[in-house]
Design a protein around this motif. Structure first.
Motif, short mmCIF file in Angstrom:
data_model
loop_
_atom_site.label_atom_id
_atom_site.label_comp_id
_atom_site.label_asym_id
_atom_site.label_seq_id
_atom_site.Cartn_x
_atom_site.Cartn_y
_atom_site.Cartn_z
N PRO A 1 0.80 -1.22 0.00
CA PRO A 1 0.00 0.00 0.00
C PRO A 1 0.84 1.28 0.00
O PRO A 1 0.40 2.32 -0.47
N ALA A 2 2.07 1.20 0.50
CA ALA A 2 2.90 2.40 0.55
C ALA A 2 3.49 2.74 -0.82
O ALA A 2 3.56 3.91 -1.20
N THR A 3 3.92 1.72 -1.56
CA THR A 3 4.60 1.98 -2.84
C THR A 3 3.77 1.59 -4.05
O THR A 3 4.07 2.01 -5.16
#
Length: 92
Positions: free
Chosen positions: A63-65
Motif C-alpha cells: 500500500p505504501a509503494t
C-alpha cells in the motif's frame, strides 16, 4: 470477554477454583490446537467445528509503494459455528 473473564465465568458456573478452571481451559485449547495442527477436525456438537483451510498464493500490492508482491500460500484455521450456537446468537 478475555481469557481471565472466561476463567472467572467457568469457575463460577462449575463451582471450581479459578486455578482449576484455568488449567481446564488451557488443556482444552492445547487439545484443540494439537488436533488441528495434525490435520484433524475438532467437532463440538452444538458449538461448532475447527478445521484447517487452505489459502492460495496470490499477488498483492504494497500500500505504501503500490509495488506488486507475491503472497505465499498458507494454511488457516477455520471455525464453523454449529446450529445451536447460531440459533442462540440470532435469538438475541
Amino acid at each position: 470477554m478475555n481469557k481471565q473473564e472466561l476463567v472467572d465465568a467457568v469457575a463460577g458456573q462449575t463451582g471450581t477454583s479459578k486455578a482449576e478452571a484455568a488449567e481446564t481451559i488451557d488443556a482444552l485449547i492445547a487439545a484443540i490446537t494439537t488436533a488441528v495442527t495434525q490435520g484433524d477436525t475438532v467437532q463440538l456438537i452444538g458449538f461448532g467445528s475447527f478445521s484447517i483451510g487452505q489459502r492460495a498464493a496470490r499477488t498483492g500490492r504494497n500500500p505504501a509503494t503500490g509495488a506488486e508482491i507475491q503472497i505465499a500460500a498458507a494454511k488457516t484455521v477455520k471455525f464453523t459455528a454449529g446450529k445451536a450456537f447460531k440459533d442462540a446468537v440470532n435469538a438475541k
